[in-house]
Design an enzyme around this catalytic site. Structure first.
Site, short mmCIF file in Angstrom:
data_model
loop_
_atom_site.label_atom_id
_atom_site.label_comp_id
_atom_site.label_asym_id
_atom_site.label_seq_id
_atom_site.Cartn_x
_atom_site.Cartn_y
_atom_site.Cartn_z
N SER A 160 0.85 -1.19 0.00
CA SER A 160 0.00 0.00 0.00
C SER A 160 0.89 1.23 0.00
O SER A 160 2.03 1.20 0.50
CB SER A 160 -0.89 0.01 1.25
OG SER A 160 -1.46 1.28 1.47
N TYR A 186 -0.36 -0.01 10.41
CA TYR A 186 -0.77 -0.50 9.09
C TYR A 186 0.33 -0.23 8.07
O TYR A 186 0.70 -1.12 7.29
CB TYR A 186 -2.07 0.19 8.66
CG TYR A 186 -2.50 -0.20 7.26
CD1 TYR A 186 -2.91 -1.49 6.98
CD2 TYR A 186 -2.48 0.74 6.22
CE1 TYR A 186 -3.30 -1.86 5.69
CE2 TYR A 186 -2.87 0.38 4.94
CZ TYR A 186 -3.27 -0.91 4.67
OH TYR A 186 -3.65 -1.27 3.39
#
Length: 312
Positions: A160, A186
């Protein structure tokens, strides 16, 4: 000698269906984790429609069965399977590996969790790192023999753009010593998934296994269920893709003939990413996510954590 950056005929608006148009995957077997919704189900759909036998590896088997029925219509329904897999539970990962039989041509490590409140697995591992990286690490290494036996197998590790602000803090990957930050956690987990591709490809290339990382782009799926309005307000103005567009890069890396023999790289928008720059904050790959020294260190740390869990 500098490597040549890989480009393809596809772009940010291409769909997974576009990528496999004319591609025949008959006789090939694929696993897509987290394939009951979002990008995962579109990845599985495209691979199945191209003729692959696809296993939807999912935590919620009922949701997986619904997805399989929706994907598997007519002549292709026999090509779609469903298997239970909870990546945050190492016993579940081990059971999935033990049940797998035969070669594996494509492994798409798609499943993930994002921005969760502070939560820990039974081993005490931070949930996002444990699920997004360690679960997939255990899965891929456990299926190494199946991948090697397939010949020219491919592994796709979903990362990501969130990795950009989050280099690995190896001394505290589980947020035991520092305050927990769910967005930072994350991002670090997605740096880890990118580094996995670097080291797995180095180790496994001689076995004919190519491993790459993919940034699917911003897609509104269940992955964002823990984000608040305040979180969204703090995020950059992403150009959102549809799930079909978000799945395109994963499918390209898993099945695109343009990528044969290519590994250890980070892709976005159906091409190899450029180096991240502050001038293009929503694109590119940061140096810390492709650092081979960091990739080796993460690999060893992952082995040590998994070994410690088995001994406990």
């Amino acid at each position: 000698m500098a490597e040549t950056r890989v480009t393809t005929p596809f772009n940010a608006r291409s769909t997974a269906t576009d990528v496999v148009a004319g591609v025949d995957l008959t006789g090939q077997r694929a696993i897509v984790t987290g394939a009951s919704s979002g990008i995962g189900v579109e990845t599985a759909r495209a691979l199945a429609m191209a003729g692959a036998e696809v296993t939807l590896a999912v935590r919620d088997v009922r949701a997986g069965e619904r997805a399989a029925r929706e994907i598997g219509t007519g002549a292709v329904d026999r090509l779609v399977r469903v298997a239970s897999l909870d990546l945050s539970d190492q016993r579940s990962v081990a059971a999935f590996i033990a049940a797998w039989d035969g070669p594996l041509h494509m492994l798409v490590n798609n499943a993930g969790v994002s921005a969760t409140p502070e939560m820990r697995t039974a081993e005490g591992w931070e949930l996002q790192f444990a699920t997004n990286h360690l679960g997939h690490f255990a899965l891929a290494t456990g299926l190494h023999r199946a991948l090697a036996s397939a010949g020219r197998a491919r592994v796709v590790s979903l990362s990501s753009i969130a990795h950009v602000q989050a280099p690995m803090v190896f001394e505290d990957v589980n947020f035991r010593e520092r305050p927990y930050d769910r967005l930072l956690a994350y991002g670090e987990s997605k740096t880890a998934t990118a580094l996995f591709a670097v080291e797995a490809n180095r180790r496994w290339a001689d076995d004919g296994i190519a491993v790459n990382a993919a940034n699917p782009g911003a897609v509104a799926t269940n992955l964002g269920r823990h984000l608040t309005e305040e979180d969204y307000a703090s995020l950059p103005a992403y150009d959102f893709k549809t799930p079909q567009q978000g799945a395109a890069t994963s499918v390209l890396l898993a099945a695109g003939p343009h990528l044969a023999g290519i590994g250890g790289r980070y892709f976005e928008d159906c091409e190899q990413a450029v180096r991240h720059s502050p001038e293009t904050p929503l694109r590119g790959v940061a140096d810390h996510a492709t650092d081979p020294v960091a990739a080796v260190r993460l690999w060893q740390l992952s082995l040590d954590l998994l070994a410690g869990a088995r001994l406990a």
